[in-house]
Design a protein around this motif. Sequence first.
Motif, PDB file in Angstrom:
ATOM      1  N   ALA A 183       1.118  -1.199  -0.319  1.00 15.18           N
ATOM      2  CA  ALA A 183      -0.063   0.392  -0.254  1.00 15.18           C
ATOM      3  C   ALA A 183       0.893   1.558  -0.199  1.00 15.18           C
ATOM      4  O   ALA A 183       0.726   2.430   0.023  1.00 15.18           O
ATOM      5  N   GLN A 184       2.194   1.197  -0.143  1.00 12.41           N
ATOM      6  CA  GLN A 184       2.616   2.727  -0.221  1.00 12.41           C
ATOM      7  C   GLN A 184       3.514   2.978  -1.775  1.00 12.41           C
ATOM      8  O   GLN A 184       3.948   4.189  -1.556  1.00 12.41           O
ATOM      9  N   TRP A 185       2.573   2.526  -2.758  1.00 15.21           N
ATOM     10  CA  TRP A 185       2.321   2.930  -3.543  1.00 15.21           C
ATOM     11  C   TRP A 185       1.153   3.312  -4.130  1.00 15.21           C
ATOM     12  O   TRP A 185      -0.272   3.631  -3.568  1.00 15.21           O
ATOM     13  N   GLU A 186       0.923   4.205  -5.684  1.00 14.50           N
ATOM     14  CA  GLU A 186      -0.341   4.094  -6.267  1.00 14.50           C
ATOM     15  C   GLU A 186      -0.694   2.999  -5.670  1.00 14.50           C
ATOM     16  O   GLU A 186      -0.586   1.690  -5.977  1.00 14.50           O
ATOM     17  N   ASP A 187      -2.796   2.932  -5.707  1.00 16.84           N
ATOM     18  CA  ASP A 187      -3.368   1.145  -5.744  1.00 16.84           C
ATOM     19  C   ASP A 187      -2.929   0.855  -6.834  1.00 16.84           C
ATOM     20  O   ASP A 187      -2.759   0.668  -8.131  1.00 16.84           O
ATOM     21  N   TYR A 188      -2.341  -0.229  -6.446  1.00 12.49           N
ATOM     22  CA  TYR A 188      -2.202  -1.423  -7.577  1.00 12.49           C
ATOM     23  C   TYR A 188      -3.068  -2.360  -7.864  1.00 12.49           C
ATOM     24  O   TYR A 188      -3.196  -2.535  -9.454  1.00 12.49           O
ATOM     25  N   HIS A 189      -4.398  -2.143  -7.652  1.00 12.40           N
ATOM     26  CA  HIS A 189      -4.492  -2.547  -8.606  1.00 12.40           C
ATOM     27  C   HIS A 189      -5.327  -1.583  -9.783  1.00 12.40           C
ATOM     28  O   HIS A 189      -5.852  -1.842 -10.570  1.00 12.40           O
ATOM     29  N   LYS A 227      -5.595   8.218  -5.126  1.00 14.77           N
ATOM     30  CA  LYS A 227      -5.444   6.896  -5.652  1.00 14.77           C
ATOM     31  C   LYS A 227      -4.226   5.576  -4.778  1.00 14.77           C
ATOM     32  O   LYS A 227      -3.626   5.175  -5.776  1.00 14.77           O
ATOM     33  N   SER A 228      -4.439   5.981  -3.558  1.00 17.09           N
ATOM     34  CA  SER A 228      -3.919   4.653  -2.977  1.00 17.09           C
ATOM     35  C   SER A 228      -5.272   3.729  -2.206  1.00 17.09           C
ATOM     36  O   SER A 228      -5.845   3.923  -1.724  1.00 17.09           O
TER      37      SER A 228
END
Length: 375
Positions: free
Chosen positions: A99-105, A289-290
Amino acid sequence: MKTREQIVIEIAKSVGFDLVGISEANILKDHIKNSLAAYELNYLDGMPWLNKERLIKAGSPNQLLLNPKSVIVVGVNYKQNENQTSPINSTKGRIAMYAQWEDYHLVIKKMLKEYKAILQDKLSINMDGRIFVDDGSLLEKGFAEKAGLGWFGKHTNIINPIYGSWIFLGALITDLELTPNEPVKKNCGKCELCIIECPTKAIVSPYQLDANKCISFLTIENKGAIPYELRSLIDDWIFGCDICQDICPVNDKSDVSQNITFTKKTNNYLDLVEILYMSKEQFSSRFSKSPIKRTKLSGLQRNACVAIGNIKILEAIPALIDTLNNNESELVRGHSAWALGEINTKACQKALKISLEYENDQFVIDEINRALMSK
């Protein structure tokens, strides 16, 4: 001349996927059976959308696409070479690495859409296909295992020999007939470190997780109070948890991500006091966007209270008292009372007693009384 399978793999790598494998689009009988067993044991109680019908459908490609032939499964390594241990006496709360970047979904779905378009163009076909990225609609981990991306770990994550379990998964069910890959002939052997080290004992047996006890579930999907007996076990995790992955010997030796999308962090640790004073507008703007937006502001503030109570941050006492007196959410007020009871200074006790004079929510009143009585 290159085969279809070679083209499938080459294009996936060119788009940015670290892993790609092909599975037949057959029904995942074993994985459905395991999921239904978890359902019957009430391990999925906090996720009502994961009902029997959906679990069966998620392992049945023929219910998700007309005439499916293959499932192309992709993976992106997101491991960072960084110690996740927070500094001593820190006022920061920990966030799971994913969760430390933009939402991977959003990221993986965009990559899969690009991949599908390029694949159709390269093969000069009109391919019917459907994209999935870890939203409960498809048992991606089951198909990843069949496609040779890794083996199913005892912590219920897919473990790849090179990247460990630090993998974002996505899948494309297609009517394109492809030769499937062979599954990886490895397993966890006798290792049960993840089971032993899980503080809440959420991994109840190999390959079976009680989501109701999992710190990731408790801090994200759970929208109510965190069970009293589990709060002290959460430590300073405020969104997700990496303990079962951090302890895995395979992950200790796994490669670090080279994907530029997951090298520049947007969130790492979050200031716990700052969270308590955050407005809904600030929350929405910062985490738009997280993945963190999933827990909502009240959930994140609840988690921050628990972390403060566990770390016993004296500097956070005024913020906890303000939260107990002024936060509009009874969920957050109740957990701030718990945190004040855990820190248990004279100022904490005084604030708890005063708050009883005007608090009218029964949940919060019960939390205050328990905080006063437990010390």
